[in-house]
Design a protein around this motif. Structure first.
Motif, PDB file in Angstrom:
ATOM      1  N   PRO A   5      56.995  42.376  56.620  1.00 11.92           N
ATOM      2  CA  PRO A   5      56.048  41.320  56.271  1.00 11.92           C
ATOM      3  C   PRO A   5      56.459  40.564  55.007  1.00 11.92           C
ATOM      4  CG  PRO A   5      54.873  43.288  56.928  1.00 11.92           C
ATOM      5  CD  PRO A   5      56.330  43.657  56.847  1.00 11.92           C
ATOM      6  N   THR A   7      55.138  38.813  52.152  1.00 18.44           N
ATOM      7  CA  THR A   7      53.971  38.491  51.317  1.00 18.44           C
ATOM      8  C   THR A   7      54.402  38.457  49.850  1.00 18.44           C
ATOM      9  OG1 THR A   7      53.042  40.581  50.524  1.00 18.44           O
ATOM     10  CG2 THR A   7      52.707  40.083  52.840  1.00 18.44           C
ATOM     11  N   HIS A   9      52.536  39.855  47.330  1.00 19.07           N
ATOM     12  CA  HIS A   9      51.707  40.787  46.549  1.00 19.07           C
ATOM     13  C   HIS A   9      52.533  41.905  45.929  1.00 19.07           C
ATOM     14  CE1 HIS A   9      49.027  38.746  49.416  1.00 19.07           C
ATOM     15  NE2 HIS A   9      48.210  38.730  48.402  1.00 19.07           N
ATOM     16  N   TRP A  17      46.425  40.579  40.511  1.00 17.10           N
ATOM     17  CA  TRP A  17      45.307  41.039  41.345  1.00 17.10           C
ATOM     18  C   TRP A  17      44.554  42.170  40.653  1.00 17.10           C
ATOM     19  CZ3 TRP A  17      42.592  40.049  45.766  1.00 17.10           C
ATOM     20  CH2 TRP A  17      43.005  38.934  46.486  1.00 17.10           C
ATOM     21  N   CYS A  45      44.157  47.088  51.473  1.00 22.58           N
ATOM     22  CA  CYS A  45      43.183  47.377  50.400  1.00 22.58           C
ATOM     23  C   CYS A  45      43.584  46.784  49.061  1.00 22.58           C
ATOM     24  CB  CYS A  45      42.978  48.881  50.263  1.00 22.58           C
ATOM     25  SG  CYS A  45      44.457  49.762  49.696  1.00 22.58           S
ATOM     26  N   GLY A  46      44.859  46.364  48.934  1.00 19.77           N
ATOM     27  CA  GLY A  46      45.291  45.762  47.678  1.00 19.77           C
ATOM     28  C   GLY A  46      45.124  46.722  46.516  1.00 19.77           C
ATOM     29  N   ARG A  49      39.869  46.354  45.161  1.00 28.81           N
ATOM     30  CA  ARG A  49      38.681  45.562  44.793  1.00 28.81           C
ATOM     31  C   ARG A  49      37.443  46.050  45.558  1.00 28.81           C
ATOM     32  NH1 ARG A  49      36.653  40.084  46.407  1.00 28.81           N
ATOM     33  NH2 ARG A  49      38.062  40.276  48.201  1.00 28.81           N
ATOM     34  N   ASP A  65      48.081  49.609  52.557  1.00 31.63           N
ATOM     35  CA  ASP A  65      48.549  48.253  52.249  1.00 31.63           C
ATOM     36  C   ASP A  65      50.057  48.230  52.444  1.00 31.63           C
ATOM     37  OD1 ASP A  65      47.191  45.803  50.421  1.00 31.63           O
ATOM     38  OD2 ASP A  65      49.382  45.877  50.360  1.00 31.63           O
ATOM     39  N   VAL A  66      50.589  47.056  52.755  1.00 27.34           N
ATOM     40  CA  VAL A  66      52.037  46.948  52.932  1.00 27.34           C
ATOM     41  C   VAL A  66      52.784  47.004  51.599  1.00 27.34           C
ATOM     42  CG1 VAL A  66      52.187  44.418  52.797  1.00 27.34           C
ATOM     43  CG2 VAL A  66      53.802  45.654  54.238  1.00 27.34           C
ATOM     44  N   SER A  67      52.086  46.690  50.500  1.00 32.69           N
ATOM     45  CA  SER A  67      52.772  46.576  49.208  1.00 32.69           C
ATOM     46  C   SER A  67      52.645  47.865  48.385  1.00 32.69           C
ATOM     47  CB  SER A  67      52.183  45.403  48.416  1.00 32.69           C
ATOM     48  OG  SER A  67      52.517  45.522  47.057  1.00 32.69           O
ATOM     49  N   MET A  70      50.873  47.124  45.038  1.00 36.63           N
ATOM     50  CA  MET A  70      49.406  47.035  45.063  1.00 36.63           C
ATOM     51  C   MET A  70      48.813  48.456  45.135  1.00 36.63           C
ATOM     52  SD  MET A  70      48.571  43.704  45.022  1.00 36.63           S
ATOM     53  CE  MET A  70      47.148  43.042  45.846  1.00 36.63           C
ATOM     54  N   GLN A  90      51.723  50.932  54.426  1.00 37.68           N
ATOM     55  CA  GLN A  90      52.072  50.647  55.822  1.00 37.68           C
ATOM     56  C   GLN A  90      51.713  49.206  56.136  1.00 37.68           C
ATOM     57  OE1 GLN A  90      49.914  53.401  58.380  1.00 37.68           O
ATOM     58  NE2 GLN A  90      51.559  54.872  58.110  1.00 37.68           N
ATOM     59  N   PRO A  91      52.583  48.495  56.876  1.00 35.40           N
ATOM     60  CA  PRO A  91      52.127  47.196  57.388  1.00 35.40           C
ATOM     61  C   PRO A  91      51.111  47.441  58.492  1.00 35.40           C
ATOM     62  CG  PRO A  91      54.327  47.682  58.221  1.00 35.40           C
ATOM     63  CD  PRO A  91      53.954  48.811  57.295  1.00 35.40           C
ATOM     64  N   MET A  92      50.136  46.566  58.623  1.00 36.63           N
ATOM     65  CA  MET A  92      49.050  46.873  59.572  1.00 36.63           C
ATOM     66  C   MET A  92      49.523  46.924  61.024  1.00 36.63           C
ATOM     67  SD  MET A  92      46.622  43.515  59.241  1.00 36.63           S
ATOM     68  CE  MET A  92      46.736  43.264  57.470  1.00 36.63           C
ATOM     69  N   CYS A 107      39.788  42.877  54.711  1.00 30.52           N
ATOM     70  CA  CYS A 107      39.233  41.766  53.926  1.00 30.52           C
ATOM     71  C   CYS A 107      40.399  40.974  53.329  1.00 30.52           C
ATOM     72  CB  CYS A 107      38.325  42.313  52.821  1.00 30.52           C
ATOM     73  SG  CYS A 107      37.680  41.025  51.744  1.00 30.52           S
ATOM     74  N   LEU A 112      48.579  37.760  57.230  1.00 27.87           N
ATOM     75  CA  LEU A 112      49.440  37.525  56.065  1.00 27.87           C
ATOM     76  C   LEU A 112      50.803  38.177  56.266  1.00 27.87           C
ATOM     77  CD1 LEU A 112      47.217  38.065  52.892  1.00 27.87           C
ATOM     78  CD2 LEU A 112      47.631  35.982  54.200  1.00 27.87           C
TER      79      LEU A 112
HETATM   80  C1  LIG Z   1      44.460  38.720  49.547  1.00 23.96           C
HETATM   81  S1  LIG Z   1      44.913  40.382  49.211  1.00 23.96           S
HETATM   82  C2  LIG Z   1      43.387  41.218  49.597  1.00 23.96           C
HETATM   83  C3  LIG Z   1      43.317  42.603  49.035  1.00 23.96           C
HETATM   84  C4  LIG Z   1      41.961  43.316  49.234  1.00 23.96           C
HETATM   85  N1  LIG Z   1      41.622  43.482  50.625  1.00 23.96           N
HETATM   86  C5  LIG Z   1      40.863  42.544  48.553  1.00 23.96           C
HETATM   87  O1  LIG Z   1      40.063  41.892  49.239  1.00 23.96           O
HETATM   88  O2  LIG Z   1      40.837  42.576  47.324  1.00 23.96           O
HETATM   89  C6  LIG Z   1      45.896  40.692  50.625  1.00 23.96           C
HETATM   90  C7  LIG Z   1      46.482  42.078  50.719  1.00 23.96           C
HETATM   91  O3  LIG Z   1      47.069  42.211  52.004  1.00 23.96           O
HETATM   92  C8  LIG Z   1      48.259  42.951  51.890  1.00 23.96           C
HETATM   93  N2  LIG Z   1      49.049  42.612  53.066  1.00 23.96           N
HETATM   94  C9  LIG Z   1      49.649  41.446  53.343  1.00 23.96           C
HETATM   95  N3  LIG Z   1      50.261  41.491  54.532  1.00 23.96           N
HETATM   96  C10 LIG Z   1      50.020  42.735  55.027  1.00 23.96           C
HETATM   97  C11 LIG Z   1      50.399  43.389  56.230  1.00 23.96           C
HETATM   98  N4  LIG Z   1      51.114  42.744  57.154  1.00 23.96           N
HETATM   99  N5  LIG Z   1      49.986  44.664  56.412  1.00 23.96           N
HETATM  100  C12 LIG Z   1      49.243  45.308  55.473  1.00 23.96           C
HETATM  101  N6  LIG Z   1      48.874  44.733  54.311  1.00 23.96           N
HETATM  102  C13 LIG Z   1      49.245  43.455  54.098  1.00 23.96           C
HETATM  103  C14 LIG Z   1      48.854  42.481  50.576  1.00 23.96           C
HETATM  104  O4  LIG Z   1      49.829  43.364  50.079  1.00 23.96           O
HETATM  105  C15 LIG Z   1      47.607  42.376  49.727  1.00 23.96           C
HETATM  106  O5  LIG Z   1      47.341  43.568  49.058  1.00 23.96           O
END
Ligand SMILES: C[S@@+](CC[C@H](N)C(=O)[O-])C[C@H]1O[C@@H](n2cnc3c(N)ncnc32)[C@H](O)[C@@H]1O
Length: 267
Positions: A5, A7, A9, A17, A45-46, A49, A65-67, A70, A90-92, A107, A112
């Motif tokens: 992915p 992204t 983050h 964040w 979950c980032g 939050r 979360d993928v990152s 984070m 893990q990527p979703m 959320c 992404l």
């Molecule tokens: C906008 S942030 C939202 C974080 C948290 N859910 C919140 O509302 O505060 C997006 C999050 O999605 C994660 N993310 C992006 N692409 C992803 C993917 N393909 N699989 C899992 N997580 C992913 C990023 O690493 C980041 O932590």
């Protein structure tokens, strides 16, 4: 695109964040569903939050979360408060959690960094990892929300892409808890209306005593989905009894809603 992915983050963006994104109406909205059915999984979950207030409230919630950046910052905050739960990177679309859940929620994370095929795969993973009778709660920012470049769906408007870079030095800086100052500056690089995705570039900086000490560049792909398209994809994944809400409120969306939220059941 690669399988990983795409992204932004990571590094200083993850730090931003953790420092500055801590509240929002989404927290109370999703919490109601978690209270009704546990255990729950916070996908994307980032830095926690939503997850951290839920743990403080004594709810049984895991996070992924993928990152790794984070997740590391989320863990650091949890440790600071003596909170614990299972967190994994893990990527979703490859979601393979240690247990199954009665609620899975996403959320601000769906679409992404991924391809559309991966998004379809992710919906299948959510379904597989829910217990029968379990609930998926997934939000989606509408492609025409003010934060998205709706005008650039038109080819005459896309002539100006990529947008010119703005100097990071002129971006608004915010002071973090470590005394350093942080700033982010993003720009739209491209938008493909046929395949419904945009790519962005983000530059991030950190200053100490007025001197730029770290600078990073990241990119992000965002897939755009419309309400009826996601309804069909959720149905195709096997979900039933799908209710749609507008803007993280327990009411039907209207044409002025910037977000829609899907509340879907695994039969
Ligand atoms: C906008 S942030 C939202 C974080 C948290 N859910 C919140 O509302 O505060 C997006 C999050 O999605 C994660 N993310 C992006 N692409 C992803 C993917 N393909 N699989 C899992 N997580 C992913 C990023 O690493 C980041 O932590």
């Amino acid at each position: 695109m690669s399988n990983a992915p795409e992204t932004w983050h990571y590094g200083l963006v993850a730090k931003w964040w953790a420092e500055f994104n801590q509240d929002g109406e989404e927290i109370a909205y999703f919490q109601k569903y978690v209270e009704q059915r546990q255990p729950a999984l916070d996908v994307a979950c980032g830095t926690g939050r939503l997850l951290i207030p839920y743990l403080r409230a004594g709810l049984d919630v895991d996070g992924c979360d993928v990152s790794p950046d984070m997740i590391a910052l989320c863990r650091e905050k949890m440790d600071g408060e003596g909170l614990a739960t299972s967190l994994f990177v893990q990527p979703m679309h490859e979601l393979d959690p240690p247990r199954s859940y009665r609620t899975i929620f996403v959320c601000g994370g769906f679409g992404l960094g991924s391809s559309r095929e991966q998004d379809v795969e992710a919906l299948g993973r959510f379904y597989e990892n829910l217990e029968p009778g379990g609930t998926l709660v997934l939000d989606n920012e509408n492609p025409y929300s003010p934060d998205y470049p709706w005008l650039s769906w038109r080819k005459d408007e896309r002539v100006g892409l990529p947008r010119p870079p703005k100097p990071l030095e002129k971006a608004e800086r915010r002071r973090g808890s470590d005394g350093a100052e942080y700033a982010l500056e993003s720009r739209l690089l491209d938008l493909d209306p046929l395949e419904q995705f945009a790519t962005y570039e983000m530059r991030a900086g950190m200053w100490r005593d007025g001197e730029l000490v770290e600078e990073e560049e990241h990119s992000l792909r965002i897939n755009f989905y419309f309400k009826n398209e996601l309804l069909l994809l959720l149905e195709r994944a096997g979900f039933t009894d799908i209710v749609v809400h507008g803007d993280h409120r327990q009411e039907a969306p209207t044409r002025v809603s910037d977000f829609v939220v899907f509340v879907a059941k695994k039969p």
